[in-house]
Design an enzyme around this catalytic site. Sequence first.
Site, PDB file in Angstrom:
ATOM      1  N   HIS A  45       0.847  -1.188   0.000  1.00  0.00           N
ATOM      2  CA  HIS A  45       0.000   0.000   0.000  1.00  0.00           C
ATOM      3  C   HIS A  45       0.883   1.238   0.000  1.00  0.00           C
ATOM      4  O   HIS A  45       1.938   1.256   0.653  1.00  0.00           O
ATOM      5  CB  HIS A  45      -0.920  -0.001   1.235  1.00  0.00           C
ATOM      6  CG  HIS A  45      -2.055   0.963   1.151  1.00  0.00           C
ATOM      7  ND1 HIS A  45      -1.910   2.312   1.441  1.00  0.00           N
ATOM      8  CD2 HIS A  45      -3.356   0.799   0.807  1.00  0.00           C
ATOM      9  CE1 HIS A  45      -3.070   2.913   1.275  1.00  0.00           C
ATOM     10  NE2 HIS A  45      -3.965   2.024   0.892  1.00  0.00           N
ATOM     11  N   ASP A  49      -7.892  -3.975  -0.576  1.00  0.00           N
ATOM     12  CA  ASP A  49      -8.435  -4.130  -1.923  1.00  0.00           C
ATOM     13  C   ASP A  49      -8.414  -5.588  -2.371  1.00  0.00           C
ATOM     14  O   ASP A  49      -9.293  -6.032  -3.120  1.00  0.00           O
ATOM     15  CB  ASP A  49      -7.645  -3.267  -2.914  1.00  0.00           C
ATOM     16  CG  ASP A  49      -7.742  -1.786  -2.605  1.00  0.00           C
ATOM     17  OD1 ASP A  49      -8.881  -1.307  -2.449  1.00  0.00           O
ATOM     18  OD2 ASP A  49      -6.706  -1.122  -2.497  1.00  0.00           O
TER      19      ASP A  49
END
Length: 426
Positions: free
Chosen positions: A308, A365
């Site tokens: 991330h 995600d």
Amino acid sequence: MSDGAAKITNKDGRTAELPILSGTHGPDVVDVRGLRKETGLFTYDPGFASTASCKSAITFIDGDEGILLHRGYPIEQLAEHSNYLEVSYLLMYGELPNQQQREQFEHTISRHTMVHENIRTFLGGFRYDAHPMAMLVGTVGAMSSFYHDSTDINNPQHREISAQRLIAKMPTLAAYCYARYTGRPLLYPDNSLSYVENFTRMMFGVPAEEYTPNPVVTSALELIMILHADHEQNASTSTVRLTGSSGANPFASIAAGIASLWGPAHGGANEAVINMLDAILYSGETIEQTIARAKDKSDPFRLMGFGHRVYKNFDPRAKLIQKMCHDLLADLGGDQPLFELAMELEKATLADEYFIERRLYPNVDFYSGIILRALDIPMNMFTVMFAISRNVGWISHWMEMHEDREFRIGRPQQIYVGAPRRDYPA
């Protein structure tokens, strides 16, 4: 404000002593507001990655430590004990509601779920194959023409009414965009259901049958919405603030945020995860081959949904959604080769030193994409689901901005690198 100041001197010897400001958490910041006046200089920061554009009391992220706080409350505690509407109240008003406040807020939201009847007609003007995000951007922007009685941004009551309308109506609009795209009938909301149950009914229900919510599905979507409710000054939230800084009405400001979210670098990550898994599955590639390709710097292949930009350690939301993902897949049962592949990939990366050393863990995600796919939500609706969730974060920042005495219209500077002054040829 902390002790000390940052001293900057330009090439002419003009010096500015810039104060250093401290927040509740996070690094100190240099207040550069007087820099240009005192030295003629300004800062250069592409993407504003090292620039604080505002003061905010809503969300704090420590990417190195994997911390996400909403109004001071850890996301882990909110996910365990709260629901989406309670988190919405917290983000908007700064404190968790007591029982009376919670019941009143839920009542208000439930009484605003219906949309103006002409919006149904408005949606009929889109092509049958229009992308749901295109319809959502246009419809939310058009809401100012249907609800212009609450667009005085200088009136606190108008701001609150608009916020409540946006929270209440966004799931209805999203479900209608889905219905328009798929040719399904548009269902009116059922205010006897919870916020998430009502949305799933409008998405998947039909007029000919009674709809019975699936508690596992409801819990999965509730968690996804809580985990995506706000994430500080990201691209779409900054877009909402920048648009709103000009005095634009709330519906236009939120529509701008939706447009920003639509970009694949922002809201499309979970869709990229499913595309990657589909490609691996249909190629017949083994997990070992996939891992090897991901490690090969000469191979353009990259694992989607790992690591991330903000969280350099781990994404705290991923830990919470991981268990929900596994529970949901177990509840659905059956032959699920795509999801079995995803779980094998997760297991392999979590045990591989290459990914451990680089802290490339599955992020939110990765799991949200799997959950949405498992719920038979089409991929062109993934970002719409994100928009429903993030809606309250955008609204909260928009409201906070209008209560901030220091806020002014956004006007970034630039380094001009074009042609020097020249005269038009005779």
